[in-house]
Design a protein around this motif. Structure first.
Motif, PDB file in Angstrom:
ATOM      1  N   TRP A 259     117.755  36.429  10.063  1.00  0.00           N
ATOM      2  CA  TRP A 259     118.144  37.046  11.316  1.00  0.00           C
ATOM      3  C   TRP A 259     117.662  38.497  11.381  1.00  0.00           C
ATOM      4  O   TRP A 259     117.324  39.098  10.361  1.00  0.00           O
ATOM      5  N   ILE A 260     117.655  39.024  12.593  1.00  0.00           N
ATOM      6  CA  ILE A 260     117.292  40.420  12.794  1.00  0.00           C
ATOM      7  C   ILE A 260     118.323  41.057  13.720  1.00  0.00           C
ATOM      8  O   ILE A 260     118.683  40.484  14.746  1.00  0.00           O
ATOM      9  N   TRP A 261     118.821  42.220  13.317  1.00  0.00           N
ATOM     10  CA  TRP A 261     119.785  42.976  14.121  1.00  0.00           C
ATOM     11  C   TRP A 261     119.154  44.262  14.624  1.00  0.00           C
ATOM     12  O   TRP A 261     118.424  44.929  13.888  1.00  0.00           O
ATOM     13  N   LYS A 262     119.513  44.602  15.864  1.00  0.00           N
ATOM     14  CA  LYS A 262     119.118  45.907  16.402  1.00  0.00           C
ATOM     15  C   LYS A 262     120.174  46.371  17.395  1.00  0.00           C
ATOM     16  O   LYS A 262     120.478  45.676  18.351  1.00  0.00           O
ATOM     17  N   ASP A 263     120.751  47.520  17.125  1.00  0.00           N
ATOM     18  CA  ASP A 263     121.731  48.134  18.013  1.00  0.00           C
ATOM     19  C   ASP A 263     121.797  49.609  17.615  1.00  0.00           C
ATOM     20  O   ASP A 263     122.014  49.911  16.426  1.00  0.00           O
ATOM     21  N   PRO A 264     121.608  50.551  18.540  1.00  0.00           N
ATOM     22  CA  PRO A 264     121.658  51.975  18.188  1.00  0.00           C
ATOM     23  C   PRO A 264     122.933  52.374  17.444  1.00  0.00           C
ATOM     24  O   PRO A 264     122.907  53.298  16.631  1.00  0.00           O
ATOM     25  N   ARG A 265     124.030  51.664  17.688  1.00  0.00           N
ATOM     26  CA  ARG A 265     125.298  51.987  17.031  1.00  0.00           C
ATOM     27  C   ARG A 265     125.253  51.768  15.524  1.00  0.00           C
ATOM     28  O   ARG A 265     126.080  52.317  14.785  1.00  0.00           O
TER      29      ARG A 265
ATOM     30  N   VAL B  85     116.786  41.257   8.411  1.00  0.00           N
ATOM     31  CA  VAL B  85     116.259  42.573   8.791  1.00  0.00           C
ATOM     32  C   VAL B  85     117.232  43.303   9.702  1.00  0.00           C
ATOM     33  O   VAL B  85     117.753  42.725  10.657  1.00  0.00           O
ATOM     34  N   ILE B  86     117.466  44.574   9.395  1.00  0.00           N
ATOM     35  CA  ILE B  86     118.202  45.455  10.292  1.00  0.00           C
ATOM     36  C   ILE B  86     117.254  46.549  10.765  1.00  0.00           C
ATOM     37  O   ILE B  86     116.632  47.231   9.944  1.00  0.00           O
ATOM     38  N   ILE B  87     117.140  46.673  12.077  1.00  0.00           N
ATOM     39  CA  ILE B  87     116.325  47.727  12.671  1.00  0.00           C
ATOM     40  C   ILE B  87     117.184  48.967  12.830  1.00  0.00           C
ATOM     41  O   ILE B  87     118.247  48.932  13.451  1.00  0.00           O
ATOM     42  N   LEU B  88     116.738  50.064  12.266  1.00  0.00           N
ATOM     43  CA  LEU B  88     117.420  51.343  12.413  1.00  0.00           C
ATOM     44  C   LEU B  88     116.570  52.230  13.311  1.00  0.00           C
ATOM     45  O   LEU B  88     115.352  52.291  13.152  1.00  0.00           O
TER      46      LEU B  88
END
Length: 243
Positions: free
Chosen positions: A108-114, A8-11
């Motif tokens: 995995w899960i990613w979250k970064d405003p960039r 998952v990627i959090i946008l």
């Protein structure tokens, strides 16, 4: 617990409550990394649930291209295209190692405003058939109040336009890449958690509950974020600095 196939990627459109949503999803068994970034600012001392290594690698992309990033600016289509189109000339060795390490800890899960401007680069490296996006949005009014309480002076109409532009561009990109995307509204989540939690459950095939939400949410801060006092304070800050 079931081993879920989709990473998952959090946008995020910015200041949208994505830390709470990321921590909620992570509680269903998603790996967030060895170390996450902790912030200490107007919002208090809190964990962002952003993988420190991911942040470092995103910052490295900006350095390679002599770019700067402000987390509270809107989606920049030009920057997105520049980073994506520079894929062939950028150093990718550390990024490839990072993805391999994440995959060894999948899901995995990613979250970064960039990520809203570096995403095109990363998707050249990630196996997208095992990937899903969650787009976290927020109502323009509450986003405006948050910005003002952080002493970022901006007109409400500008916030509305930028927020809408950002979410639509990210949705369009996901559709073009055939990557499933689910939109979760932070304001709806904190006002009535169950429907948004069920939306996440259906999208990811997990079994999160209201109890899981209560375990990760700072309910006092959630209540404060909706308080009239905070809204009045924001209006006073705007009047003092804008007029």
């Amino acid at each position: 617990m079931q081993k879920y196939k989709s990473n998952v990627i959090i946008l995020t459109t910015g200041l949208s409550g994505s830390s709470l949503i990321t921590s909620l999803i992570a509680s269903a068994g998603y790996w967030i990394g060895k170390k996450t970034r902790v912030k200490d600012n107007y919002s208090g001392h809190y964990d962002t649930f952003e993988n420190e290594k991911l942040i470092h690698l995103n910052e490295n992309l900006f350095k390679q291209l002599n770019l700067t990033f402000n987390a509270n600016t809107p989606y920049a289509k030009e920057t997105f295209e520049l980073i994506t189109n520079s894929y062939s000339v950028l150093d990718k060795n550390e990024h490839q190692k990072f993805i391999a390490h994440c995959d060894s800890n999948s899901p995995w899960i990613w979250k970064d405003p960039r990520l809203r401007v570096t995403l095109g680069f990363w998707l050249e490296l990630i196996q997208t058939h095992d990937l899903k996006f969650i787009l976290v949005t927020r109502e323009p009014w509450s986003l405006w109040v948050s910005l003002l309480n952080k002493r970022q002076i901006v007109v409400l109409e500008t916030v509305k336009r930028f927020e809408l532009e950002t979410r639509e561009l990210l949705r369009s990109y996901a559709k073009g890449k055939n990557i499933p995307l689910c939109t979760i509204n932070f304001d709806k989540l904190i006002s009535k958690p169950e429907p948004q939690i069920e939306k996440i459950n259906q999208f990811l095939g997990v079994d999160l509950s209201r109890e899981d939400y209560n375990n990760v949410a700072n309910l006092a801060l959630v209540k404060e974020s909706r308080s009239y006092i905070r809204q009045v304070k924001a209006l006073l800050i705007f009047i003092k600095n804008y007029f």
